[in-house]
Write an enzyme that holds these catalytic residues in place. Structure first.
Site, PDB file in Angstrom:
ATOM      1  N   GLY A  52       0.823  -1.196   0.000  1.00  0.00           N
ATOM      2  CA  GLY A  52       0.000   0.000   0.000  1.00  0.00           C
ATOM      3  C   GLY A  52       0.859   1.248   0.000  1.00  0.00           C
ATOM      4  O   GLY A  52       2.076   1.189   0.233  1.00  0.00           O
ATOM      5  N   CYS A  79       5.508  -5.910   1.371  1.00  0.00           N
ATOM      6  CA  CYS A  79       5.849  -4.489   1.361  1.00  0.00           C
ATOM      7  C   CYS A  79       5.258  -3.783   2.579  1.00  0.00           C
ATOM      8  O   CYS A  79       5.737  -3.967   3.683  1.00  0.00           O
ATOM      9  CB  CYS A  79       5.400  -3.860   0.040  1.00  0.00           C
ATOM     10  SG  CYS A  79       6.236  -4.583  -1.387  1.00  0.00           S
ATOM     11  N   TYR A  80       4.198  -2.992   2.410  1.00  0.00           N
ATOM     12  CA  TYR A  80       3.573  -2.339   3.563  1.00  0.00           C
ATOM     13  C   TYR A  80       3.182  -3.382   4.603  1.00  0.00           C
ATOM     14  O   TYR A  80       3.317  -3.154   5.815  1.00  0.00           O
ATOM     15  CB  TYR A  80       2.340  -1.550   3.114  1.00  0.00           C
ATOM     16  CG  TYR A  80       1.552  -0.930   4.252  1.00  0.00           C
ATOM     17  CD1 TYR A  80       1.898   0.320   4.758  1.00  0.00           C
ATOM     18  CD2 TYR A  80       0.473  -1.598   4.818  1.00  0.00           C
ATOM     19  CE1 TYR A  80       1.181   0.889   5.811  1.00  0.00           C
ATOM     20  CE2 TYR A  80      -0.252  -1.046   5.862  1.00  0.00           C
ATOM     21  CZ  TYR A  80       0.110   0.200   6.355  1.00  0.00           C
ATOM     22  OH  TYR A  80      -0.608   0.756   7.396  1.00  0.00           O
ATOM     23  N   HIS A 165       7.470  -7.602  -4.401  1.00  0.00           N
ATOM     24  CA  HIS A 165       6.183  -8.123  -4.877  1.00  0.00           C
ATOM     25  C   HIS A 165       6.384  -9.481  -5.548  1.00  0.00           C
ATOM     26  O   HIS A 165       6.741  -9.547  -6.733  1.00  0.00           O
ATOM     27  CB  HIS A 165       5.548  -7.137  -5.860  1.00  0.00           C
ATOM     28  CG  HIS A 165       5.080  -5.874  -5.223  1.00  0.00           C
ATOM     29  ND1 HIS A 165       3.897  -5.787  -4.529  1.00  0.00           N
ATOM     30  CD2 HIS A 165       5.649  -4.644  -5.167  1.00  0.00           C
ATOM     31  CE1 HIS A 165       3.740  -4.554  -4.077  1.00  0.00           C
ATOM     32  NE2 HIS A 165       4.784  -3.839  -4.444  1.00  0.00           N
ATOM     33  N   GLU A 167       4.096 -11.436  -6.459  1.00  0.00           N
ATOM     34  CA  GLU A 167       2.943 -11.745  -7.307  1.00  0.00           C
ATOM     35  C   GLU A 167       3.086 -11.265  -8.746  1.00  0.00           C
ATOM     36  O   GLU A 167       2.331 -11.690  -9.625  1.00  0.00           O
ATOM     37  CB  GLU A 167       1.665 -11.145  -6.699  1.00  0.00           C
ATOM     38  CG  GLU A 167       1.579  -9.631  -6.716  1.00  0.00           C
ATOM     39  CD  GLU A 167       2.237  -8.962  -5.525  1.00  0.00           C
ATOM     40  OE1 GLU A 167       1.901  -7.784  -5.253  1.00  0.00           O
ATOM     41  OE2 GLU A 167       3.095  -9.593  -4.863  1.00  0.00           O
ATOM     42  N   SER A 218     -26.490 -11.805 -23.110  1.00  0.00           N
ATOM     43  CA  SER A 218     -25.999 -10.716 -23.944  1.00  0.00           C
ATOM     44  C   SER A 218     -25.260 -11.214 -25.179  1.00  0.00           C
ATOM     45  O   SER A 218     -25.052 -10.465 -26.122  1.00  0.00           O
ATOM     46  CB  SER A 218     -25.054  -9.828 -23.129  1.00  0.00           C
ATOM     47  OG  SER A 218     -23.856 -10.527 -22.845  1.00  0.00           O
ATOM     48  N   GLY A 219     -24.831 -12.482 -25.141  1.00  0.00           N
ATOM     49  CA  GLY A 219     -23.992 -13.009 -26.213  1.00  0.00           C
ATOM     50  C   GLY A 219     -22.530 -13.039 -25.850  1.00  0.00           C
ATOM     51  O   GLY A 219     -21.712 -13.583 -26.582  1.00  0.00           O
ATOM     52  N   GLY A 220     -22.177 -12.442 -24.686  1.00  0.00           N
ATOM     53  CA  GLY A 220     -20.806 -12.469 -24.218  1.00  0.00           C
ATOM     54  C   GLY A 220     -20.498 -13.739 -23.451  1.00  0.00           C
ATOM     55  O   GLY A 220     -21.380 -14.555 -23.176  1.00  0.00           O
ATOM     56  N   VAL A 221     -19.236 -13.899 -23.055  1.00  0.00           N
ATOM     57  CA  VAL A 221     -18.809 -15.144 -22.421  1.00  0.00           C
ATOM     58  C   VAL A 221     -19.447 -15.325 -21.040  1.00  0.00           C
ATOM     59  O   VAL A 221     -19.809 -16.444 -20.662  1.00  0.00           O
ATOM     60  CB  VAL A 221     -17.271 -15.209 -22.335  1.00  0.00           C
ATOM     61  CG1 VAL A 221     -16.715 -14.069 -21.495  1.00  0.00           C
ATOM     62  CG2 VAL A 221     -16.809 -16.550 -21.779  1.00  0.00           C
ATOM     63  N   ASP A 222     -19.609 -14.243 -20.272  1.00  0.00           N
ATOM     64  CA  ASP A 222     -20.095 -14.382 -18.895  1.00  0.00           C
ATOM     65  C   ASP A 222     -21.529 -14.895 -18.859  1.00  0.00           C
ATOM     66  O   ASP A 222     -21.828 -15.894 -18.201  1.00  0.00           O
ATOM     67  CB  ASP A 222     -19.998 -13.048 -18.153  1.00  0.00           C
ATOM     68  CG  ASP A 222     -18.581 -12.520 -18.097  1.00  0.00           C
ATOM     69  OD1 ASP A 222     -17.647 -13.338 -18.139  1.00  0.00           O
ATOM     70  OD2 ASP A 222     -18.403 -11.294 -18.031  1.00  0.00           O
ATOM     71  N   SER A 223     -22.427 -14.213 -19.554  1.00  0.00           N
ATOM     72  CA  SER A 223     -23.826 -14.620 -19.504  1.00  0.00           C
ATOM     73  C   SER A 223     -24.061 -15.941 -20.238  1.00  0.00           C
ATOM     74  O   SER A 223     -24.895 -16.749 -19.822  1.00  0.00           O
ATOM     75  CB  SER A 223     -24.734 -13.526 -20.079  1.00  0.00           C
ATOM     76  OG  SER A 223     -24.452 -13.286 -21.445  1.00  0.00           O
ATOM     77  N   SER A 224     -23.310 -16.180 -21.310  1.00  0.00           N
ATOM     78  CA  SER A 224     -23.475 -17.447 -22.034  1.00  0.00           C
ATOM     79  C   SER A 224     -23.019 -18.625 -21.177  1.00  0.00           C
ATOM     80  O   SER A 224     -23.675 -19.674 -21.128  1.00  0.00           O
ATOM     81  CB  SER A 224     -22.678 -17.406 -23.347  1.00  0.00           C
ATOM     82  OG  SER A 224     -23.163 -16.399 -24.204  1.00  0.00           O
ATOM     83  N   LYS A 366     -12.374 -13.358 -14.830  1.00  0.00           N
ATOM     84  CA  LYS A 366     -12.756 -13.651 -16.206  1.00  0.00           C
ATOM     85  C   LYS A 366     -12.068 -14.907 -16.738  1.00  0.00           C
ATOM     86  O   LYS A 366     -12.704 -15.729 -17.415  1.00  0.00           O
ATOM     87  CB  LYS A 366     -12.408 -12.447 -17.091  1.00  0.00           C
ATOM     88  CG  LYS A 366     -12.632 -12.643 -18.581  1.00  0.00           C
ATOM     89  CD  LYS A 366     -14.095 -12.582 -18.963  1.00  0.00           C
ATOM     90  CE  LYS A 366     -14.571 -11.157 -18.996  1.00  0.00           C
ATOM     91  NZ  LYS A 366     -15.954 -11.045 -19.524  1.00  0.00           N
TER      92      LYS A 366
END
Length: 510
Positions: A52, A79-80, A165, A167, A218-224, A366
């Site tokens: 942070g 770090c912090y 870091h 990560e 919607s046709g996108g990956v999430d809703s499909s 995602k």
């Protein structure tokens, strides 16, 4: 069981979570000041204190709730977070004589966190404070030329800290260090797509019971992907509604139907093109377009909900980043009725449409949803599709919208996107699009003078869509696209490529 990351404002907090999940450990982000009771709800096996921008010795520096450092689980400070561990245990943290930013080599390292790691260890530093005096019980286990206290640990209390870091990709062996921390925690590293699917289906079945669920596709990956998951969980008690507002890409409606219906999704397709285009007639202001599309979507969706209802639940493809941004972490109350998020990717639903929400993906990123989609059989053309805005081509057709202009744009867009796939460039772009500009210019085609539209092509690369670089597509490819567009879309006689980053530009043109 999980690893809880307490967020103290690091720009890399999400990345910590993703790295731990990639290592097979379920992890969640909570605000750095989350209560002890809230943390206990996650049944943590380990805790990570993020980095942070603050200094631990400042009066207003954020700190964990009382009792967190006394929990009988391993704690890793980054770090912090490391400075806070040292400061709270009686050590001294001061402004460093020499700040360290960027890559640095550890001149020595050892201890439990570095178990099994060999050879050069390059670490990504970003700090202006340093631990200058160790607290009792701690020992230095790593150092750099400019930072004599680059990592500390207290094996007896299982408290660990690193001043870099692990990560980020700039710390190549950071994943091994994080894996060692997971071993210390005794975390079950079984967080994978197959395990997630089984858990999500069980959760949906427990929440929904015998109820009926409504889902906007919607046709996108999430809703499909959500449609496929719910179909497995509750069968035909799911009704998925796909509204064709006439602003989709070429053949998109047919692609969605072909992808979902054979896999068991009870899909209702609504042809609302006339209503949407009628409402948009003569409108050129981008924000007004969005409002009209949102309003018409609400009307169409409510009409279908009344026709096929009643429904007990509304499903949404909310992802974990949405939860983090809106609430600072996971909400513990998942059972009550709630309003619908205004930023939903299909254009926004009414705030007074009160259903109980089903949000199975609210703990996922995602890339995790894409992997679930693969296992559920969603075709790659939808699974790996670039983001597409809820208002669709309305904000890529500049100025007033007509059916003729939409037809032109759909053909240009299809040539560009198909070309990216053909040349193996699609997956290297984060988002690609075509824009129909209102600019008309003089050209020569077949020895005849033309006065036709100018099309713009845009492709960007980005990690988070907050900033973006224009994609360095090969000149030969751009030349081929220009030739194809001009030869096959006769209403176009000029093609330009957008080479502006974000900022100063946005990814979309409207």
């Amino acid at each position: 069981m999980s690893v809880v990351i307490l967020d103290f404002g690091s720009q890399f907090t999400r990345l910590i979570t993703r790295r731990l999940r990639e290592l097979g450990a379920y992890s969640v982000i909570l605000p750095g000041t989350a209560s002890l009771e809230r943390i206990a709800q996650e049944n943590p096996q380990g805790i990570v204190l993020s980095g942070g921008p603050n200094s631990v010795y400042d009066a207003n520096a954020p700190r964990p709730a009382p009792g967190v450092l006394d929990l009988p689980v391993p704690i890793l400070g980054l770090c912090y977070g490391m400075q806070f561990l040292a400061h709270e245990a009686g050590g001294d943290v001061r402004r460093a004589g020499k700040r360290e930013y960027g890559k640095a080599d550890l001149t020595r390292y050892g201890g439990q966190l570095f178990q099994g790691i060999q050879g050069e260890f390059v670490a990504w530093m970003s700090h202006s404070d340093s631990v200058t005096q160790l607290p009792r019980g701690y020992e230095v286990v790593a150092e750099t030329e400019d930072t004599p206290v680059a990592a500390i640990e207290n094996p007896e209390t299982r408290r660990y800290g690193v001043q870099f870091h692990p990560e980020v990709v700039h710390t190549p062996k950071g994943g091994q260090l994080l894996a060692n921390f997971l071993e210390i925690c005794g975390v079950n590293r079984d967080w994978n797509a197959e395990h997630i699917i089984d858990e999500l289906i069980a959760d949906v079945q427990a929440q929904v019971g015998d109820g009926r669920v409504l889902l906007a596709i919607s046709g996108g990956v999430d809703s499909s992907t959500l449609g496929l998951l719910l179909a497995r969980a509750i069968g035909d008690r799911l009704t998925a509604v796909f509204i064709d507002h006439g602003l989709l890409r070429l053949g998109e409606r047919e692609q969605v139907e072909a992808a979902l219906r054979p896999l068991g999704v009870n899909l209702v397709t609504v042809d609302a093109r006339a209503e949407f285009l009628g409402a948009l007639h003569g409108v050129s202001d981008p924000e007004q377009k969005r409002k009209i599309i949102g309003r018409e979507f609400i009307r169409a969706f409510e009409r279908e909900a009344r026709q096929y209802g009643p429904f007990d639940f509304l499903a949404q493809g909310t992802l974990y980043p949405d939860v983090i941004e809106s609430a600072g972490g996971l909400s513990s109350d998942k059972s009550g009725a709630a309003n619908i998020k205004s930023h939903h990717n299909v254009g926004g639903l009414p705030e007074d449409l009160a259903f109980q929400l089903v949000e199975p993906f609210r703990t996922l990123f995602k890339d995790e949803v894409r992997e679930i989609a693969r296992l559920l059989g969603l075709p790659d053309q939808i699974r790996m599709r670039h983001p597409f805005p809820g208002p669709g081509l309305a904000i890529r057709c500049l100025g007033a919208i007509t059916e003729e202009k939409l037809d032109i744009l759909k053909r240009v867009d299809d040539i560009f996107i198909s070309g990216l796939r053909e040349f193996g460039l699609y997956d290297g772009c984060s988002q690609a699009l075509a824009i129909l500009t209102p600019i008309q210019s003089v050209g020569v085609m077949g020895d005849e003078r033309t006065y036709s539209y100018t099309a713009a092509l845009r492709a960007v690369t980005t990690d988070d869509f907050m900033t973006a670089e224009w994609a360095r597509l090969p000149y030969d490819f751009l030349a081929t696209m220009s030739n194809r567009i001009v030869n096959h879309v006769h209403e176009i006689n000029r093609v330009v490529y957008d080479i502006t980053g974000k900022p100063p530009a946005t990814i979309e043109w409207e």
